[in-house]
Design a protein around this motif. Structure first.
Motif, PDB file in Angstrom:
ATOM      1  N   SER A 158       3.549  12.035  15.306  1.00  0.00           N
ATOM      2  CA  SER A 158       3.615  11.732  13.878  1.00  0.00           C
ATOM      3  C   SER A 158       3.643  10.219  13.729  1.00  0.00           C
ATOM      4  N   VAL A 159       2.638   9.669  13.077  1.00  0.00           N
ATOM      5  CA  VAL A 159       2.517   8.217  12.919  1.00  0.00           C
ATOM      6  C   VAL A 159       2.538   7.916  11.427  1.00  0.00           C
ATOM      7  N   ILE A 160       3.496   7.100  11.011  1.00  0.00           N
ATOM      8  CA  ILE A 160       3.669   6.819   9.586  1.00  0.00           C
ATOM      9  C   ILE A 160       3.460   5.330   9.340  1.00  0.00           C
ATOM     10  N   TYR A 161       2.541   5.024   8.443  1.00  0.00           N
ATOM     11  CA  TYR A 161       2.212   3.643   8.106  1.00  0.00           C
ATOM     12  C   TYR A 161       2.982   3.233   6.861  1.00  0.00           C
ATOM     13  N   ARG A 162       3.982   2.349   7.069  1.00  0.00           N
ATOM     14  CA  ARG A 162       4.806   1.909   5.938  1.00  0.00           C
ATOM     15  C   ARG A 162       4.989   0.389   5.945  1.00  0.00           C
ATOM     16  N   ASN A 163       4.109  -0.342   6.595  1.00  0.00           N
ATOM     17  CA  ASN A 163       4.160  -1.800   6.491  1.00  0.00           C
ATOM     18  C   ASN A 163       3.799  -2.201   5.063  1.00  0.00           C
ATOM     19  N   ARG A 204       0.823  -1.197   0.000  1.00  0.00           N
ATOM     20  CA  ARG A 204       0.000   0.000   0.000  1.00  0.00           C
ATOM     21  C   ARG A 204       0.865   1.259   0.000  1.00  0.00           C
ATOM     22  N   THR A 205       0.347   2.302  -0.613  1.00  0.00           N
ATOM     23  CA  THR A 205       0.999   3.603  -0.591  1.00  0.00           C
ATOM     24  C   THR A 205       1.067   4.124   0.842  1.00  0.00           C
ATOM     25  N   SER A 206       2.170   4.754   1.187  1.00  0.00           N
ATOM     26  CA  SER A 206       2.394   5.229   2.548  1.00  0.00           C
ATOM     27  C   SER A 206       1.337   6.237   2.986  1.00  0.00           C
ATOM     28  N   LEU A 207       1.015   6.182   4.279  1.00  0.00           N
ATOM     29  CA  LEU A 207       0.061   7.097   4.880  1.00  0.00           C
ATOM     30  C   LEU A 207       0.682   7.649   6.162  1.00  0.00           C
ATOM     31  N   ALA A 208       0.638   8.973   6.315  1.00  0.00           N
ATOM     32  CA  ALA A 208       1.185   9.618   7.515  1.00  0.00           C
ATOM     33  C   ALA A 208       0.103  10.438   8.198  1.00  0.00           C
ATOM     34  N   VAL A 209       0.023  10.303   9.512  1.00  0.00           N
ATOM     35  CA  VAL A 209      -0.864  11.136  10.322  1.00  0.00           C
ATOM     36  C   VAL A 209       0.032  11.953  11.243  1.00  0.00           C
ATOM     37  N   TYR A 210       0.050  13.260  11.045  1.00  0.00           N
ATOM     38  CA  TYR A 210       0.903  14.090  11.901  1.00  0.00           C
ATOM     39  C   TYR A 210       0.174  15.361  12.291  1.00  0.00           C
ATOM     40  N   GLU A 211       0.603  15.915  13.417  1.00  0.00           N
ATOM     41  CA  GLU A 211      -0.111  17.038  14.011  1.00  0.00           C
ATOM     42  C   GLU A 211       0.559  18.371  13.719  1.00  0.00           C
ATOM     43  N   THR A 212      -0.251  19.399  13.580  1.00  0.00           N
ATOM     44  CA  THR A 212       0.253  20.753  13.399  1.00  0.00           C
ATOM     45  C   THR A 212       0.353  21.401  14.768  1.00  0.00           C
ATOM     46  N   PRO A 217      14.498   5.215  11.142  1.00  0.00           N
ATOM     47  CA  PRO A 217      14.798   3.895  11.712  1.00  0.00           C
ATOM     48  C   PRO A 217      13.706   2.863  11.489  1.00  0.00           C
ATOM     49  N   TYR A 218      12.433   3.283  11.523  1.00  0.00           N
ATOM     50  CA  TYR A 218      11.327   2.322  11.419  1.00  0.00           C
ATOM     51  C   TYR A 218      11.268   1.641  10.066  1.00  0.00           C
ATOM     52  N   SER A 219      11.951   2.176   9.063  1.00  0.00           N
ATOM     53  CA  SER A 219      11.899   1.584   7.727  1.00  0.00           C
ATOM     54  C   SER A 219      12.944   0.500   7.511  1.00  0.00           C
ATOM     55  N   TRP A 220      13.919   0.402   8.421  1.00  0.00           N
ATOM     56  CA  TRP A 220      15.073  -0.460   8.186  1.00  0.00           C
ATOM     57  C   TRP A 220      15.002  -1.749   9.009  1.00  0.00           C
ATOM     58  N   PRO A 221      15.590  -2.835   8.500  1.00  0.00           N
ATOM     59  CA  PRO A 221      15.604  -4.088   9.266  1.00  0.00           C
ATOM     60  C   PRO A 221      16.493  -4.023  10.494  1.00  0.00           C
ATOM     61  N   SER A 222      17.555  -3.196  10.449  1.00  0.00           N
ATOM     62  CA  SER A 222      18.443  -3.048  11.598  1.00  0.00           C
ATOM     63  C   SER A 222      19.304  -1.803  11.411  1.00  0.00           C
TER      64      SER A 222
END
Length: 325
Positions: free
Chosen positions: A110-115, A95-103, A176-181
């Motif tokens: 900031s929560v980013i969905y990249r699974n 799925r295309t990435s989705l980000a929920v972040y606050e102004t 960091p959340y995008s990488w395996p290590s």
């Protein structure tokens, strides 16, 4: 590698596009939200949009999911004038990435969905389909290297860009959340940096590449003494140190009342490269990037907040700064 291609003002940008959702009105926390504002996101897409707003041309190479979110992103690229000939649709569970972040700054979330991110499905065939002779320079952000097949595709794009005489511009953009290590990230990002002509990152990212936050500045200096022609070491509110032409100089920032912490890096890159493409002196180009970053953090949104040329000139004419270093 000579940087003359930047003057063509026509950039090939490799990497993700996504959808951003922001609670509205500004200042609202996500748990309290009843209304969301939607906008285009993704570092590479933001950079491309910022460049077009500043009078350059840009095309994006990426993959999006063949669904309503992916179609939305395609429509937004059209709206901003970013060429999407090389944006491919994929079908499957990705799925295309989705980000929920606050102004807001206080307790900013900031929560980013990249699974199973769709952009990680960009392939070697995708980048080999590009006519590199049509462009003056290649830009990418580090997240494109975080997973396969995107990683191999991005390194292949580097090879093809180099063969076509294009300078390679690399925004470290370590997430960091995008990488395996961390170990994989350090090795791969360092490899990408060694192949690049222009490297932009913040103090934490260069520190990460060096294996120690305290060694980040030395890492940036070492890269500038190697293959890279320009290295910019950003330090947030403390400004930036630029290494170019065998010298280094420090620049300040344009103080503003920030409403959020996001989007500054993408806007900096767009403003800096647009300034270079106009033939401006290096220090002036860096300061124009800093001004663009300040403009974005003072407004809601990322791509929507980026200035056009008139807006940037108005800001520079009216705003005090930059700060002394």
């Amino acid at each position: 590698m000579a940087l003359e291609g930047i003057a063509e003002r026509n950039f090939l940008v490799v990497g993700r596009v996504g959808m951003d959702l922001c609670p509205d009105p500004p200042g609202t926390s996500t748990p309290d939200a009843t209304t969301m504002v939607v906008g285009m996101g993704g570092s590479s897409a933001n950079i491309a949009a910022g460049l077009v707003k500043l009078g350059c041309k840009a095309a994006l190479v990426t993959s999006v999911s063949d669904d309503a979110v992916g179609w939305y992103c395609e429509g937004q690229l059209d709206r901003y004038g970013v060429k999407r000939t090389y944006v491919s649709r994929i079908r499957g569970e990705e799925r295309t990435s989705l980000a929920v972040y606050e102004t807001r700054l206080e307790d900013h979330q900031s929560v980013i969905y990249r699974n199973n991110a769709a952009d990680f499905q960009m392939t070697v065939a995708d980048v080999e389909a590009v006519d590199y002779s049509q462009f003056g320079a290649l830009i990418t952000a580090g997240t494109v290297f975080a997973a396969e097949p995107s990683r191999s595709a991005a390194f292949r794009a580097f090879e093809l860009a180099r063969a076509a005489g294009l300078p390679i511009i690399f925004d470290v953009d370590y997430r960091p959340y995008s990488w395996p290590s961390p170990e994989v990230a350090e090795e791969v990002l360092s490899r990408a940096g060694a192949l690049s002509d222009v490297i932009v990152g913040n103090d934490e990212e260069f520190g990460f590449m060096a294996g120690d936050i305290g060694k980040g500045l030395a890492k940036a200096r070492d890269l500038a003494q190697g293959a890279a022609s320009i290295v910019i070491y950003k330090m947030g509110h403390e400004g930036a140190i630029t290494f170019a032409d065998g010298a280094e100089f420090r620049t300040g920032i344009y103080p503003v009342e920030a409403v959020k912490p996001t989007g500054a890096g993408d806007s900096f890159m767009a403003g800096f490269l647009a300034g270079l493409s106009e033939g401006r002196p290096m220090k002036e180009a860096v300061l124009r990037g800093s001004a663009c970053a300040s403009i974005v953090v003072a407004r809601p949104g990322c791509a929507p907040a980026m200035p056009d040329t008139a807006g940037l000139e108005d800001f520079l004419a009216a705003h005090p700064g930059p700060t002394e270093c």
